[in-house]
Design a protein around this motif. Sequence first.
Motif, PDB file in Angstrom:
ATOM      1  N   LEU A 153       0.919  -1.264   0.084  1.00  0.00           N
ATOM      2  CA  LEU A 153      -0.158   0.062  -0.107  1.00  0.00           C
ATOM      3  C   LEU A 153       0.771   1.393  -0.143  1.00  0.00           C
ATOM      4  N   PRO A 154       0.249   2.452  -0.305  1.00  0.00           N
ATOM      5  CA  PRO A 154       1.056   3.780  -0.061  1.00  0.00           C
ATOM      6  C   PRO A 154       1.692   3.672   1.101  1.00  0.00           C
ATOM      7  N   PHE A 155       2.776   4.474   1.307  1.00  0.00           N
ATOM      8  CA  PHE A 155       3.551   4.736   2.383  1.00  0.00           C
ATOM      9  C   PHE A 155       3.057   6.134   3.004  1.00  0.00           C
ATOM     10  N   HIS A 156       2.626   5.910   4.473  1.00  0.00           N
ATOM     11  CA  HIS A 156       2.491   7.324   4.992  1.00  0.00           C
ATOM     12  C   HIS A 156       3.737   8.100   5.272  1.00  0.00           C
ATOM     13  N   ALA A 157       3.991   9.337   5.068  1.00  0.00           N
ATOM     14  CA  ALA A 157       5.277  10.099   4.901  1.00  0.00           C
ATOM     15  C   ALA A 157       5.617  10.681   6.292  1.00  0.00           C
TER      16      ALA A 157
END
Length: 270
Positions: A153-157
């Motif tokens: 999944l997309p990574f939280h930054a």
Amino acid sequence: MIWLRKTRLILLMLRGMLICATVFPWASVAMRERLIRNWSRKLLKLCGVEVEVQGLAPGQPAPRGAMMVANHISWLDIYVIHSWHPARFVAKSEIRSWPLVGWLCEKTGTIFIERGRKRDAHRVLHHITEVMRDGDLVCVFPEGTTTDGTEVLPFHANLMQAPVAGGLPVQPVGLRYLDAATGEPTAAPAYIGDLSLLDSLDMILRSPPIKARLVVGQMLHPMSDNRRQLAGFAREVVADLARADLVAAAASVSRAHQVEAKGADQPATV
């Protein structure tokens, strides 16, 4: 028999608590790491999980003073990584209240964060940067949740601000669980949906032997102050590593460094 393996797991947990209470207060860092590594390997063995590490050259040491980022599939992920090289994990504060597990996590150096509280996020970011500068390896799961392992999944930054601010490297790692006999992916360890911890343990113990494949990639070196960009590149590399595609992962790291270097050359904007 599953009940016998569960009994042995409970005894192992109790032994771990005893070691944390009596040995850890005076043990050196090297001794603590050795105890954590050995304990994790015993836990995985009782769960029928063997670990295969790829991507490291023979004799290449595990990284230090870095942030490790990995995809997240199961509660087993922590012990798979610990069995290779003990790290300090960043976890939601709720885990601290889990019976036995929460106490063990705290004593083995887990950094807890209260989600939704900006002040606590700032505190944790400063703490992560400090311990990495002291040589610790800090591990985060930037997806923010677990998956069945078929995608990253997309990574939280947010937490990527720590290596950006500290000028510290990011160590990408890819995880995948396979049927040990066939080499095909297995969802048995996936800790997803409404599954309870005990239900997850039952699934793991009832499944055929499992191989946990841990693939270590080349480090990412932040050169700009764009944490979102860094998170995007880290996700791309981890996705390559989860597929055990080391060639694609190396190309992704090279591309990331080229873009990061260009970004660092740009004048800062107000």
